[in-house]
Design a protein around this motif. Sequence first.
Motif, PDB file in Angstrom:
ATOM      1  N   LEU A  18       0.830  -1.209   0.000  1.00  0.00           N
ATOM      2  CA  LEU A  18       0.000   0.000   0.000  1.00  0.00           C
ATOM      3  C   LEU A  18       0.864   1.258   0.000  1.00  0.00           C
ATOM      4  N   ALA A  19       1.969   1.209   0.715  1.00  0.00           N
ATOM      5  CA  ALA A  19       2.860   2.373   0.769  1.00  0.00           C
ATOM      6  C   ALA A  19       3.606   2.566  -0.544  1.00  0.00           C
ATOM      7  N   TYR A  20       4.046   1.479  -1.156  1.00  0.00           N
ATOM      8  CA  TYR A  20       4.806   1.564  -2.399  1.00  0.00           C
ATOM      9  C   TYR A  20       3.946   2.113  -3.533  1.00  0.00           C
ATOM     10  N   ASN A  21       2.663   1.793  -3.483  1.00  0.00           N
ATOM     11  CA  ASN A  21       1.720   2.295  -4.492  1.00  0.00           C
ATOM     12  C   ASN A  21       0.878   3.416  -3.881  1.00  0.00           C
ATOM     13  N   PHE A  22       1.564   4.356  -3.244  1.00  0.00           N
ATOM     14  CA  PHE A  22       0.903   5.372  -2.421  1.00  0.00           C
ATOM     15  C   PHE A  22      -0.115   6.192  -3.210  1.00  0.00           C
ATOM     16  N   ASP A  23       0.210   6.514  -4.483  1.00  0.00           N
ATOM     17  CA  ASP A  23      -0.702   7.344  -5.259  1.00  0.00           C
ATOM     18  C   ASP A  23      -2.039   6.640  -5.484  1.00  0.00           C
ATOM     19  N   ARG A  24      -2.000   5.329  -5.662  1.00  0.00           N
ATOM     20  CA  ARG A  24      -3.247   4.580  -5.851  1.00  0.00           C
ATOM     21  C   ARG A  24      -3.947   4.344  -4.514  1.00  0.00           C
ATOM     22  N   THR A  25      -3.160   4.164  -3.478  1.00  0.00           N
ATOM     23  CA  THR A  25      -3.751   3.956  -2.154  1.00  0.00           C
ATOM     24  C   THR A  25      -4.516   5.198  -1.714  1.00  0.00           C
ATOM     25  N   LEU A  26      -4.013   6.386  -2.097  1.00  0.00           N
ATOM     26  CA  LEU A  26      -4.694   7.626  -1.743  1.00  0.00           C
ATOM     27  C   LEU A  26      -6.106   7.697  -2.319  1.00  0.00           C
ATOM     28  N   GLU A  27      -6.342   6.968  -3.417  1.00  0.00           N
ATOM     29  CA  GLU A  27      -7.663   6.965  -4.033  1.00  0.00           C
ATOM     30  C   GLU A  27      -8.653   6.088  -3.268  1.00  0.00           C
ATOM     31  N   MET A  28      -8.141   5.295  -2.321  1.00  0.00           N
ATOM     32  CA  MET A  28      -8.994   4.459  -1.479  1.00  0.00           C
ATOM     33  C   MET A  28      -9.414   5.235  -0.223  1.00  0.00           C
ATOM     34  N   SER A  29     -10.577   4.915   0.279  1.00  0.00           N
ATOM     35  CA  SER A  29     -10.988   5.488   1.559  1.00  0.00           C
ATOM     36  C   SER A  29     -10.278   4.742   2.681  1.00  0.00           C
ATOM     37  N   VAL A  30     -10.269   5.336   3.864  1.00  0.00           N
ATOM     38  CA  VAL A  30      -9.673   4.671   5.027  1.00  0.00           C
ATOM     39  C   VAL A  30     -10.371   3.344   5.288  1.00  0.00           C
ATOM     40  N   GLY A  31     -11.688   3.345   5.107  1.00  0.00           N
ATOM     41  CA  GLY A  31     -12.455   2.118   5.295  1.00  0.00           C
ATOM     42  C   GLY A  31     -12.030   1.016   4.346  1.00  0.00           C
ATOM     43  N   ASP A  32     -11.764   1.389   3.077  1.00  0.00           N
ATOM     44  CA  ASP A  32     -11.344   0.393   2.093  1.00  0.00           C
ATOM     45  C   ASP A  32      -9.956  -0.157   2.417  1.00  0.00           C
ATOM     46  N   VAL A  33      -9.087   0.702   2.932  1.00  0.00           N
ATOM     47  CA  VAL A  33      -7.754   0.231   3.328  1.00  0.00           C
ATOM     48  C   VAL A  33      -7.880  -0.803   4.444  1.00  0.00           C
ATOM     49  N   LEU A  34      -8.722  -0.501   5.423  1.00  0.00           N
ATOM     50  CA  LEU A  34      -8.929  -1.442   6.528  1.00  0.00           C
ATOM     51  C   LEU A  34      -9.581  -2.727   6.041  1.00  0.00           C
ATOM     52  N   LEU A  35     -10.508  -2.592   5.091  1.00  0.00           N
ATOM     53  CA  LEU A  35     -11.165  -3.788   4.552  1.00  0.00           C
ATOM     54  C   LEU A  35     -10.192  -4.656   3.765  1.00  0.00           C
ATOM     55  N   SER A  36      -9.249  -4.008   3.068  1.00  0.00           N
ATOM     56  CA  SER A  36      -8.266  -4.804   2.327  1.00  0.00           C
ATOM     57  C   SER A  36      -7.422  -5.636   3.290  1.00  0.00           C
ATOM     58  N   ILE A  37      -7.115  -5.064   4.443  1.00  0.00           N
ATOM     59  CA  ILE A  37      -6.340  -5.794   5.451  1.00  0.00           C
ATOM     60  C   ILE A  37      -7.181  -6.904   6.060  1.00  0.00           C
ATOM     61  N   LEU A  38      -8.445  -6.580   6.361  1.00  0.00           N
ATOM     62  CA  LEU A  38      -9.341  -7.558   6.988  1.00  0.00           C
ATOM     63  C   LEU A  38      -9.612  -8.733   6.053  1.00  0.00           C
ATOM     64  N   HIS A  39      -9.976  -8.439   4.805  1.00  0.00           N
ATOM     65  CA  HIS A  39     -10.272  -9.518   3.859  1.00  0.00           C
ATOM     66  C   HIS A  39      -9.006 -10.287   3.498  1.00  0.00           C
ATOM     67  N   GLY A  40      -7.895  -9.580   3.444  1.00  0.00           N
ATOM     68  CA  GLY A  40      -6.643 -10.238   3.108  1.00  0.00           C
ATOM     69  C   GLY A  40      -6.201 -11.253   4.139  1.00  0.00           C
ATOM     70  N   LEU A  41      -6.709 -11.139   5.366  1.00  0.00           N
ATOM     71  CA  LEU A  41      -6.342 -12.080   6.412  1.00  0.00           C
ATOM     72  C   LEU A  41      -6.686 -13.514   6.045  1.00  0.00           C
ATOM     73  N   ARG A  42      -7.676 -13.715   5.182  1.00  0.00           N
ATOM     74  CA  ARG A  42      -8.069 -15.083   4.824  1.00  0.00           C
ATOM     75  C   ARG A  42      -6.939 -15.783   4.061  1.00  0.00           C
ATOM     76  N   LEU A  43      -6.326 -15.074   3.113  1.00  0.00           N
ATOM     77  CA  LEU A  43      -5.194 -15.663   2.401  1.00  0.00           C
ATOM     78  C   LEU A  43      -3.950 -15.683   3.278  1.00  0.00           C
ATOM     79  N   ASP A  44      -3.809 -14.687   4.163  1.00  0.00           N
ATOM     80  CA  ASP A  44      -2.681 -14.679   5.090  1.00  0.00           C
ATOM     81  C   ASP A  44      -2.726 -15.920   5.986  1.00  0.00           C
ATOM     82  N   MET A  45      -3.919 -16.239   6.474  1.00  0.00           N
ATOM     83  CA  MET A  45      -4.072 -17.401   7.336  1.00  0.00           C
ATOM     84  C   MET A  45      -3.828 -18.694   6.570  1.00  0.00           C
ATOM     85  N   SER A  46      -4.256 -18.710   5.298  1.00  0.00           N
ATOM     86  CA  SER A  46      -4.034 -19.902   4.479  1.00  0.00           C
ATOM     87  C   SER A  46      -2.542 -20.131   4.245  1.00  0.00           C
TER      88      SER A  46
END
Length: 609
Positions: A27-55
């Motif tokens: 997210l930091a490396y692609n900062f310009d694109r991350t800025l286009e996301m809302s704070v909620g979407d950033v948190l959701l990307s982390i939350l949803h990503g946990l499923r593959l992280d756990m796998s």
Amino acid sequence: MKERVKAFFSYGLFWVIFFLMARVLFLAYNFDRTLEMSVGDVLLSILHGLRLDMSATGYFMLLPGLFIVFTTYASPKILHLLLTGYTVLLLILCSLIIIADLEMYTHWGFRLDATPLLYIGEDTPLAISGWSLFSLILLWGLLLSVSLFIYKKLTLKRIKALPAADWKTSLVMLVVTALMIAPIRGTVGVAPINTGIVYFHNSNIYANHSAINVVWNTGYALKKSDRLKYPDNFLEATKTTSYFNELYSVQGDPARLLNTAHPNVIIIVMESFTYSFIEPLGGIPGVAPNFSNLAKEGILFDHMYASGDRTDKGIVSILSGYPSQPVSSIIKYPKKTQKLPYLNQKLKEMGYHTSFTYGGNIDFANFRSYLSNARFDKITHSDDFPEELNNSKWGVHDGPVFDRFFEEVNDAKSPFFKVMLSLSSHEPFDVPMETVFEGSDDKSKFMNSAHYADRSLGKFIENAKKSNWWDNTLIVITADHGHGLPDNQGISNPKRFRIPMLWVGGALAAKDTVVHNFASQTDIANTILGQISKPDADFRFSRDVLAPANHDFAVYVYNNGFGFIDGTKLVVYDNTGNRYMEKSGVKDEKDLELGKAYMQTLYNDFNSR
């Protein structure tokens, strides 16, 4: 027993933290694109990503679990050595994948998967500056160092302090290790976990991509890469046939745009020549002035789209009228390409002499096998130029290649069909020309390289007009694919795939004309044949764009999805997430499924070759 179970799960926690750091880094490396996301979407990307992280964590914990099982009676030092060695190896590999993905995503717009395997053993399709490479190495070292520090504090300390245990501990640990199948599988449903399970956004594909665990994604793609077979149930068979036939139904003869029955035909394929550089298409002024001025002398197709996003896909689309495929490229399968139709072969049957000219390595991306299957009468490539001219990353720059191409055309016997592929406007954009657009950023360098390519094209056309073959020649100028630059369009954005196509030459009966029909690279073959004789049914995915009563449309394919666009609607479908990312102008279910019918027909055709 408890201490070993705690140590085991603390090790799992370490990997979850590692993957969380990797996502934050992305997210930091692609900062310009991350800025286009809302704070909620950033948190959701982390939350949803946990499923593959756990796998991924579940996979990584299987072997350590067995280490603990079989070292129950041994000294903790043995477990320490086994686990640390295993962890260091994994961290080195995972960190390399994560860091490589950072830079790849900025160029390709999709997370690292099995795609690089299609080009293994060849020059990298990415051109990375020395500073960028140095920065990536630093990031890799930093990620590795921080991860090892966390491992030491979180897990290693527990391992060293493990007390002696008995057989009951081994049994319990064996059961606990076996339970890792739950996070690995990631679901209680029939279908196991897949990349698309973390997609949460209906329109922002970058937000979905940020939720992907790239290590898991790479492993998953590698596991499936050796058994590619497209689905035969993407759309119902009866709808597929009906909709596809409707898309390719044509009535009436095309408008005649030529003043001769058997013109010489030249196709010039310009590397990465996006519409954004063509002023009559709304592009940036001054980048490609020769092309822009030529538009007033010929016929400009202003709604032209590349079928895919790479040169090997573009060439097949132009010469064989065959669409790009998701997560693959038919050019990598010689057994399949030998069964494709070829425009040069159709013209050879009419008495044309054919040739292909390229300043690059003919062995890149399996070009040699494809062009050999095409049976061109003559193929010119980098080995045919003096060694001193092979002075760019990709081979010989466009200036000398256009000069050589002009000589070959002059020496050719009419009627001839000649194809030239340029390369100078490819990364790293280093061209033998004074700087026209100041700046060291990729956008400025890209514009400079395109300006050089356009200058080389302009010189060729200027010489061609003075030749004895100009009056009887049709020259088709187009691009192999579009580009994310200059405006950093997303991977599925139609602007990324919009390219110019211009017809010029003395064989044209019309000038200063614009064709507004939507068209794809795949339509070039039958549109040319429609002017010389008639369209050929072997080009199943190619329409004569100039014929009346056409269903105007274009389909483009990105890494694992497609876009369907016409004058009223845009439908973008993502296969990974199994969802529509864009549905503008859609009136009914049929509007949504026309693109699926096209892709299902392509899937069936690809599988059968």
